[in-house]
Design a protein around this motif. Sequence first.
Motif, PDB file in Angstrom:
ATOM      1  N   ALA A  93       0.796  -1.059  -0.074  1.00 23.59           N
ATOM      2  CA  ALA A  93       0.034   0.038  -0.144  1.00 23.59           C
ATOM      3  C   ALA A  93       0.926   1.254  -0.073  1.00 23.59           C
ATOM      4  CB  ALA A  93      -0.865  -0.140   1.264  1.00 23.59           C
ATOM      5  N   GLN A  94       1.975   1.242   0.857  1.00 29.17           N
ATOM      6  CA  GLN A  94       2.899   2.342   0.830  1.00 29.17           C
ATOM      7  C   GLN A  94       3.498   2.612  -0.575  1.00 29.17           C
ATOM      8  OE1 GLN A  94       5.098   3.123   4.521  1.00 29.17           O
ATOM      9  NE2 GLN A  94       6.757   4.110   3.164  1.00 29.17           N
ATOM     10  N   ARG A  95       3.738   1.676  -1.096  1.00 32.22           N
ATOM     11  CA  ARG A  95       4.774   1.743  -2.352  1.00 32.22           C
ATOM     12  C   ARG A  95       3.819   2.318  -3.559  1.00 32.22           C
ATOM     13  NH1 ARG A  95       9.161  -2.852  -3.377  1.00 32.22           N
ATOM     14  NH2 ARG A  95      10.575  -2.465  -1.537  1.00 32.22           N
ATOM     15  N   VAL A  96       2.522   1.844  -3.612  1.00 32.37           N
ATOM     16  CA  VAL A  96       1.429   2.343  -4.323  1.00 32.37           C
ATOM     17  C   VAL A  96       1.356   3.770  -4.061  1.00 32.37           C
ATOM     18  CG1 VAL A  96      -0.883   2.277  -5.162  1.00 32.37           C
ATOM     19  CG2 VAL A  96       0.447   0.214  -4.761  1.00 32.37           C
ATOM     20  N   ILE A  97       0.941   4.296  -2.954  1.00 31.15           N
ATOM     21  CA  ILE A  97       0.865   5.617  -2.349  1.00 31.15           C
ATOM     22  C   ILE A  97       1.927   6.661  -2.994  1.00 31.15           C
ATOM     23  CG2 ILE A  97       0.558   7.158  -0.618  1.00 31.15           C
ATOM     24  CD1 ILE A  97      -2.079   5.809  -1.131  1.00 31.15           C
ATOM     25  N   GLU A  98       3.096   5.950  -2.698  1.00 34.50           N
ATOM     26  CA  GLU A  98       4.622   6.773  -3.042  1.00 34.50           C
ATOM     27  C   GLU A  98       4.673   6.937  -4.475  1.00 34.50           C
ATOM     28  OE1 GLU A  98       8.990   6.495  -1.674  1.00 34.50           O
ATOM     29  OE2 GLU A  98       7.830   5.023  -1.278  1.00 34.50           O
ATOM     30  N   GLU A  99       4.237   5.880  -5.355  1.00 35.79           N
ATOM     31  CA  GLU A  99       4.589   5.908  -6.676  1.00 35.79           C
ATOM     32  C   GLU A  99       3.331   6.867  -7.316  1.00 35.79           C
ATOM     33  OE1 GLU A  99       5.935   5.334 -10.295  1.00 35.79           O
ATOM     34  OE2 GLU A  99       6.326   4.054  -8.795  1.00 35.79           O
ATOM     35  N   GLU A 100       2.304   6.884  -6.730  1.00 33.91           N
ATOM     36  CA  GLU A 100       1.233   8.086  -7.139  1.00 33.91           C
ATOM     37  C   GLU A 100       1.364   9.343  -6.903  1.00 33.91           C
ATOM     38  OE1 GLU A 100      -2.376   4.903  -7.995  1.00 33.91           O
ATOM     39  OE2 GLU A 100      -2.437   6.014  -6.066  1.00 33.91           O
ATOM     40  N   ARG A 101       2.147   9.661  -5.686  1.00 34.08           N
ATOM     41  CA  ARG A 101       2.116  11.164  -5.108  1.00 34.08           C
ATOM     42  C   ARG A 101       3.516  11.420  -4.894  1.00 34.08           C
ATOM     43  NH1 ARG A 101      -2.333  10.863  -0.152  1.00 34.08           N
ATOM     44  NH2 ARG A 101      -4.057   9.697  -1.290  1.00 34.08           N
ATOM     45  N   LYS A 102       4.363  10.908  -5.418  1.00 32.61           N
ATOM     46  CA  LYS A 102       5.884  11.293  -5.085  1.00 32.61           C
ATOM     47  C   LYS A 102       6.068  12.563  -5.822  1.00 32.61           C
ATOM     48  CE  LYS A 102      10.631   9.568  -5.333  1.00 32.61           C
ATOM     49  NZ  LYS A 102      11.527   8.261  -5.700  1.00 32.61           N
ATOM     50  N   LEU A 127      15.584  15.358   0.598  1.00 28.38           N
ATOM     51  CA  LEU A 127      15.371  13.891   0.898  1.00 28.38           C
ATOM     52  C   LEU A 127      15.619  13.514   2.539  1.00 28.38           C
ATOM     53  CD1 LEU A 127      18.640  12.762  -1.295  1.00 28.38           C
ATOM     54  CD2 LEU A 127      15.924  12.496  -1.758  1.00 28.38           C
ATOM     55  N   ARG A 128      16.098  14.380   3.251  1.00 30.46           N
ATOM     56  CA  ARG A 128      15.971  14.098   4.610  1.00 30.46           C
ATOM     57  C   ARG A 128      14.616  14.270   5.184  1.00 30.46           C
ATOM     58  NH1 ARG A 128      15.723  16.735   9.507  1.00 30.46           N
ATOM     59  NH2 ARG A 128      15.077  18.764   8.518  1.00 30.46           N
ATOM     60  N   ARG A 129      13.689  15.234   4.486  1.00 33.28           N
ATOM     61  CA  ARG A 129      12.240  15.348   5.014  1.00 33.28           C
ATOM     62  C   ARG A 129      11.441  14.291   4.327  1.00 33.28           C
ATOM     63  NH1 ARG A 129      10.963  21.680   5.842  1.00 33.28           N
ATOM     64  NH2 ARG A 129      12.737  22.377   6.753  1.00 33.28           N
ATOM     65  N   TYR A 130      11.862  13.787   3.271  1.00 26.13           N
ATOM     66  CA  TYR A 130      11.151  12.865   2.265  1.00 26.13           C
ATOM     67  C   TYR A 130      10.336  11.587   3.309  1.00 26.13           C
ATOM     68  CZ  TYR A 130       9.005   9.835  -1.173  1.00 26.13           C
ATOM     69  OH  TYR A 130       8.050   9.329  -2.021  1.00 26.13           O
ATOM     70  N   GLN A 131      11.093  10.988   3.876  1.00 28.23           N
ATOM     71  CA  GLN A 131      10.657   9.785   4.536  1.00 28.23           C
ATOM     72  C   GLN A 131       9.807  10.059   5.669  1.00 28.23           C
ATOM     73  OE1 GLN A 131      11.099   6.654   3.242  1.00 28.23           O
ATOM     74  NE2 GLN A 131       9.580   5.690   4.573  1.00 28.23           N
ATOM     75  N   PRO A 132       9.726  11.155   6.691  1.00 28.15           N
ATOM     76  CA  PRO A 132       8.925  11.763   7.586  1.00 28.15           C
ATOM     77  C   PRO A 132       7.554  12.178   6.925  1.00 28.15           C
ATOM     78  CG  PRO A 132      11.122  12.269   8.086  1.00 28.15           C
ATOM     79  CD  PRO A 132      11.219  11.728   6.672  1.00 28.15           C
ATOM     80  N   THR A 133       7.649  12.776   5.894  1.00 24.50           N
ATOM     81  CA  THR A 133       6.392  13.098   5.021  1.00 24.50           C
ATOM     82  C   THR A 133       5.609  12.328   4.760  1.00 24.50           C
ATOM     83  OG1 THR A 133       7.739  15.335   4.584  1.00 24.50           O
ATOM     84  CG2 THR A 133       5.587  14.832   3.413  1.00 24.50           C
ATOM     85  N   MET A 134       6.422  11.070   4.086  1.00 20.72           N
ATOM     86  CA  MET A 134       5.544   9.986   3.380  1.00 20.72           C
ATOM     87  C   MET A 134       4.899   9.234   4.517  1.00 20.72           C
ATOM     88  SD  MET A 134       5.317   8.288   0.727  1.00 20.72           S
ATOM     89  CE  MET A 134       3.782   7.305   0.963  1.00 20.72           C
ATOM     90  N   MET A 135       5.612   9.079   5.843  1.00 18.00           N
ATOM     91  CA  MET A 135       5.039   8.402   6.977  1.00 18.00           C
ATOM     92  C   MET A 135       3.784   9.287   7.455  1.00 18.00           C
ATOM     93  SD  MET A 135       6.550   5.731   7.707  1.00 18.00           S
ATOM     94  CE  MET A 135       6.515   5.456   5.631  1.00 18.00           C
ATOM     95  N   ALA A 136       3.856  10.563   7.579  1.00 20.04           N
ATOM     96  CA  ALA A 136       2.606  11.297   7.797  1.00 20.04           C
ATOM     97  C   ALA A 136       1.415  11.141   6.952  1.00 20.04           C
ATOM     98  CB  ALA A 136       3.332  12.735   7.849  1.00 20.04           C
ATOM     99  N   ILE A 137       1.889  11.035   5.642  1.00 21.20           N
ATOM    100  CA  ILE A 137       0.765  10.909   4.764  1.00 21.20           C
ATOM    101  C   ILE A 137      -0.037   9.505   4.883  1.00 21.20           C
ATOM    102  CG2 ILE A 137       0.163  10.472   2.238  1.00 21.20           C
ATOM    103  CD1 ILE A 137       2.340  12.578   1.748  1.00 21.20           C
ATOM    104  N   MET A 138       0.571   8.499   4.980  1.00 18.69           N
ATOM    105  CA  MET A 138       0.393   7.061   5.614  1.00 18.69           C
ATOM    106  C   MET A 138      -0.505   7.256   6.763  1.00 18.69           C
ATOM    107  SD  MET A 138       1.346   5.191   3.053  1.00 18.69           S
ATOM    108  CE  MET A 138       0.749   3.548   3.794  1.00 18.69           C
ATOM    109  N   HIS A 139      -0.258   7.811   7.531  1.00 20.96           N
ATOM    110  CA  HIS A 139      -0.827   8.005   9.098  1.00 20.96           C
ATOM    111  C   HIS A 139      -2.359   8.634   9.065  1.00 20.96           C
ATOM    112  CE1 HIS A 139       1.687   5.851  11.957  1.00 20.96           C
ATOM    113  NE2 HIS A 139       2.619   6.712  11.380  1.00 20.96           N
ATOM    114  N   ARG A 140      -2.289   9.544   7.820  1.00 25.97           N
ATOM    115  CA  ARG A 140      -3.357  10.187   7.577  1.00 25.97           C
ATOM    116  C   ARG A 140      -4.495   9.623   6.636  1.00 25.97           C
ATOM    117  NH1 ARG A 140       0.180  14.935   7.060  1.00 25.97           N
ATOM    118  NH2 ARG A 140      -0.092  14.821   4.784  1.00 25.97           N
ATOM    119  N   LEU A 141      -4.055   8.572   6.201  1.00 30.39           N
ATOM    120  CA  LEU A 141      -4.901   7.870   5.342  1.00 30.39           C
ATOM    121  C   LEU A 141      -6.329   7.224   6.221  1.00 30.39           C
ATOM    122  CD1 LEU A 141      -2.642   5.766   3.109  1.00 30.39           C
ATOM    123  CD2 LEU A 141      -3.959   7.899   2.395  1.00 30.39           C
TER     124      LEU A 141
END
Length: 356
Positions: A93-102, A127-141
């Motif tokens: 699920a995370q890879r799909v979200i990342e692919e579509e919203r990167k 790049l330093r902020r990318y992973q935390p931002t991605m995690m925040a997006i996943m938590h908001r789903l």
Amino acid sequence: MARTKRSRGVQPWLNDRETTALQSHIEDWEKASGKERQLIFKAAAREAKVLAPKMDKELLKERKYTYRQWFHNHKKVQTNSKAPTKPKKKWTAQRVIEEERKAEILQQIREEIKEETGEKPAHKEVLRRYQPTMMAIMHRLDKKELQEAEAKAGKWTNQAPNAAVQAKTARKKGEKMVKNFAKEMFTQAGMRVFVLGSWMDEKGGLLTSGFDFNEQLGKASSFMKGKDWQAILPAWEEFIGDAFDHDQDQDATLLGGTQRVPKPYHEFKLDCSGSPMLPEMDDLSLETKKAMIRSFLTIHYRTCCGKPKVPVPWSDIMKGQSRFMSSTYLPDDTKILEPSKMLCTDANAILDFWWD
């Protein structure tokens, strides 16, 4: 050194979503070592934690020990019963979200940094902020969004990702994937391969590429450098035109999958009937003359075929010129070659004859 205090609670069993996330990283983890292996594990653990069942903060913090044990329990045991083959990519699920919203995520980060600093964002900071931002997006789903992403991940793994993802993969990773295939075939089966591949790019154009890694495998020369491999292109382009229901994009191929190499083309002025008009020939270079011949014949061939993008079958013309062109339109004893192989005398003779 003080021991880390462990929670006395009971860890819940791993759910299917967690194991799918971990499974998507285990192959890379097995191949890596040292610090690289640690980084892969941390990325897998972060991804799995987002999908973990509800539990208190201490249990969630200690979830990494459960993940680590899972990795060690699921290491593959290599046997000699058959040659290893690379498994297909597993989407989560995370890879799909990342692919579509990167692209959207990266743009958001750049705008935030620029707003905070007033300066152009540094690549390292993005790049330093990318992973935390991605995690925040996943938590908001919400539950529905996560279920949709998981359903799409299952479809992309078991069937195929959508056309946009396939086009991106072909552009960024296609050459590497073919190279891995060629290396595997050579080392495991002693086979040498030359790959001719075609795909639709992000703009909907149909591209073709030849891939040859024989020079890099054992003691062998390059097939593409030593042989006229483009002689097979007309038959291949006719095949892929039917397979993709799309004509080859212009008169071009990709060499080695790295860059687009269009064949020289000349733009003619057209007469009232739409036929090309030859310009004055004085002081033209040989390459320009070759391009003119290629374009002149291509225009007439496509007009006769009724297909505006069909490639000219140069190899077939060289084998049976009379089936494609009457001798009336050529100087005596003239043989049509693929224009890039024409000599200056031949090119001059043809153009002078057409001009007259």
